[in-house]
Write a protein that holds these residues in place. Structure first.
Motif, short mmCIF file in Angstrom:
data_model
loop_
_atom_site.label_atom_id
_atom_site.label_comp_id
_atom_site.label_asym_id
_atom_site.label_seq_id
_atom_site.Cartn_x
_atom_site.Cartn_y
_atom_site.Cartn_z
N ALA A 185 0.85 -1.19 0.00
CA ALA A 185 0.00 0.00 0.00
C ALA A 185 0.89 1.24 0.00
O ALA A 185 2.11 1.14 0.06
CB ALA A 185 -0.90 -0.01 1.21
N GLY A 186 0.27 2.39 -0.09
CA GLY A 186 1.03 3.65 -0.03
C GLY A 186 0.78 4.50 -1.26
O GLY A 186 -0.13 4.22 -2.05
N THR A 187 1.60 5.54 -1.41
CA THR A 187 1.33 6.53 -2.47
C THR A 187 1.69 6.02 -3.87
O THR A 187 1.19 6.53 -4.85
CB THR A 187 2.16 7.80 -2.20
OG1 THR A 187 3.52 7.42 -2.00
CG2 THR A 187 1.64 8.56 -0.98
N MET A 188 2.53 5.00 -3.93
CA MET A 188 3.01 4.56 -5.24
C MET A 188 2.15 3.43 -5.81
O MET A 188 2.64 2.40 -6.19
CB MET A 188 4.47 4.05 -5.11
CG MET A 188 5.45 5.08 -4.60
SD MET A 188 5.71 6.39 -5.80
CE MET A 188 6.66 5.51 -7.02
N GLY A 189 0.85 3.65 -6.00
CA GLY A 189 -0.04 2.59 -6.46
C GLY A 189 0.45 1.89 -7.72
O GLY A 189 1.50 2.26 -8.26
#
Ligand code: KIV
Ligand code: ZN
Length: 550
Positions: free
Chosen positions: A436-440
């Motif tokens: 998960a996180g901002t770098m989809g």
């Protein structure tokens, strides 16, 4: 049973023989007085498994229904409405199985007025030691006109037929006038008269839409009992819904009007705002004998456990401030109240927590706590688990205690509820890895165990939860619709467990189920809750596993 004051040597160290004899005589006199009051005994009719289970999301599995039925019988419930046999094969099977296993409680099946309905109910309850058929029809002009599309005379004919047909199956027949509280009283008198003449032995006058008030309901029962010539041939029953928050007050008012059976559910679950809560009715009668001179046969010390069992089986949480069984029902927060409680508990307590099965002693639990302490803790909290369930819960408790500094009562409650709810699940989450996180795009790798076979897949999604649910879809194709996804923290602190609730609806049958799971990792809790809900739907339809792919 009154507690004995006799010491081991056969004599109380303080009381003289004369004092003890007087005390025993007083107890006996009080008991006899209660019996002498005409019909002081109130029949408790529990409909958790029928009206309770009818509320959206509260569906129970077959095994859960049996467990609840066994518990209700042990708690002293007089009549258990086990289901609505014509509604589905699952309902029929559950009523049949409950009829076969219970020995003391009357087992009741619901039916509408049709002959097929009644016969299906009769087939299901016929195995019971004490069977009852509960057959109903609407009597209000609103229902007769818009729902039944019949005339009043036609309905009278149907009442005679339905009661007579039910009597062919058993001697114990209950007839209900659906929407009785909005029925013209003159017409209601004719309906009740007809039902009794045709063989009904219990007459239930429900407040189906939760519309009545205590005075009005009491008056209705008094009038019907006075005006129906053969009213002494039947027991009258209350059945109240809680749309205006008056279900319990109305039920008790019905007793003043002459009713002697109360229909109710554990935790007050039921259609819309629910039914009258069994625990509230029972404890009101126990706590206020001065104004409610009645007796029930309920072992009230089991009420807290009953509440927990039904909450776990339905995954319906009990509101914190719920009377009798809510988490805060015996908590005293303000300084003034706490001060009074320390001086004398009766300052702010009208009944003891112990009287409903809540123990005040609190054992602190941690990773060094052993099996016996854990068992004692569960007992304090109102749980009584079988050996296997206890072992599972203990293993999970140890795992949690390794990850979490403080294990609170709420953590244990979430853990045990989940254990009870998924004890019979065939599909379980084995492993989950999420990126998960901002770098989809976010992705989930999920492994499930179905009857001992492991299957793994990977999925992406619009966020980690979406990725997990997509992975579940790949492993277990299904058409169920996600109606609710809710997360809340079980306790305070950043290491608190997340409790996730998932509600799924079966598009074919329209039934919805709710499941709850807890874990310190919100995403793991989400996967577990979704899978638990699918298991519940599967046990309703028997389809999930036949569709599982590797
Ligand atoms: O609320 C109601 O009227 C009912 C009847 C079927 C008894 O549940
Ligand atoms: Zn109802």
């Amino acid at each position: 049973m009154p507690k004995s004051t006799t010491s081991k040597g056969g004599k109380s160290p303080t009381a003289t023989d004369a004092e003890m004899a007087k005390k025993a005589a007083d107890v006996a006199a009080t008991r006899d007085a209660a019996k002498r009051i005409t019909g002081a005994s109130v029949v408790i009719f529990d409909t958790t498994l029928r009206d309770g289970e009818q509320c959206p999301g509260a569906t129970m599995t077959f095994e859960e229904k049996l467990e609840v039925a066994d518990f209700l019988e042990e708690m002293g419930v007089d009549i258990i409405e086990a289901g609505f046999p014509i509604a589905s094969d699952g309902d029929f099977e559950a009523v049949t199985a409950i009829a076969k296993r219970l020995k003391k409680s009357v087992v009741c099946g619901l039916s509408r007025a049709g002959m097929k309905d009644i016969d299906r109910a009769g087939e299901a309850v016929k195995h019971a030691a004490r069977p009852r058929i509960h057959t109903f029809i609407s009597t209000s002009s609103i229902h007769i006109k818009h729902k039944l599309m019949k005339t009043e005379d036609e309905v009278l004919g149907m009442i005679a037929d339905q009661c007579a047909r039910a009597r062919n199956w058993c001697d114990d027949v209950e007839w209900s006038a659906e929407d009785a509280t909005r029925t013209d009283i003159e017409y209601l008198i004719r309906c009740v008269d007809t039902a009794i003449k045709a063989g009904a032995t219990t007459i239930n006058l429900p407040d189906t839409v939760g519309y009545t008030t205590p005075e009005e309901y009491e008056h209705m029962f008094r009038t019907i009992r006075e005006q129906v010539a053969n009213s002494d041939k039947a027991v009258f029953s209350v059945h109240c819904h809680n749309d205006l928050g008056m279900a319990v007050a109305n039920s008790l008012a019905g007793l003043r009007g002459g009713a002697r059976q109360i229909e109710c559910t554990i935790n007050g679950i039921g259609e819309r705002a629910g039914n009258a809560a069994l625990e509230e009715v029972v404890m009101a009668i126990k706590t206020r004998p001065d104004v409610l001179p009645y007796v029930t046969g309920i072992k009230h010390e089991m009420l807290n456990r009953a509440s927990k069992l039904v909450s776990a089986a339905t995954s319906f949480p009990v509101q914190y401030n719920k009377a009798i069984v809510g988490r805060n029902a015996f908590a005293h927060e303000s300084g003034i109240h706490q001060d009074g409680m320390i001086k004398n508990a009766t300052t702010y307590e009208i009944m003891t927590p112990e009287s409903v099965g809540v123990s005040k002693t609190s054992l602190v639990m941690g990773k060094h706590s052993g099996r016996n302490a854990f068992r004692a803790k569960l007992k304090d909290m109102g749980y009584e688990l079988g050996d296997n369930q206890l072992e599972d819960a203990f293993t999970r408790f140890k795992a949690l205690a390794d990850r979490k500094k403080h294990v609170y009562d709420e953590d244990i409650e979430a853990l045990v509820d989940e254990n009870i709810a998924n004890a019979h699940d065939r599909t379980k989450v084995v492993a989950l890895t999420v990126i998960a996180g901002t770098m989809g795009p976010q992705s989930a790798t999920l492994t499930l165990d179905t009857d001992g076979t492991h299957t793994t897949t990977q999925s992406i999604g619009n966020g980690p939860v979406d990725a997990i649910f997509n992975a579940i879809h790949k492993l277990v194709p299904h058409e169920a619709k996600l109606d609710l996804y809710q997360v809340h923290a079980v306790t305070e602190g950043t290491d608190a467990q997340a409790e996730v609730s998932v509600r799924l609806t079966d598009p074919v049958e329209g039934k919805s189920v709710t499941a709850k799971a807890a874990d310190p990792d919100t995403l793991v809790a989400s996967a577990k809750a979704y899978i638990m809900a699918l298991n519940k739907l599967q046990s309703k339809r028997g389809r999930l596993h036949s569709q599982a792919v590797g």
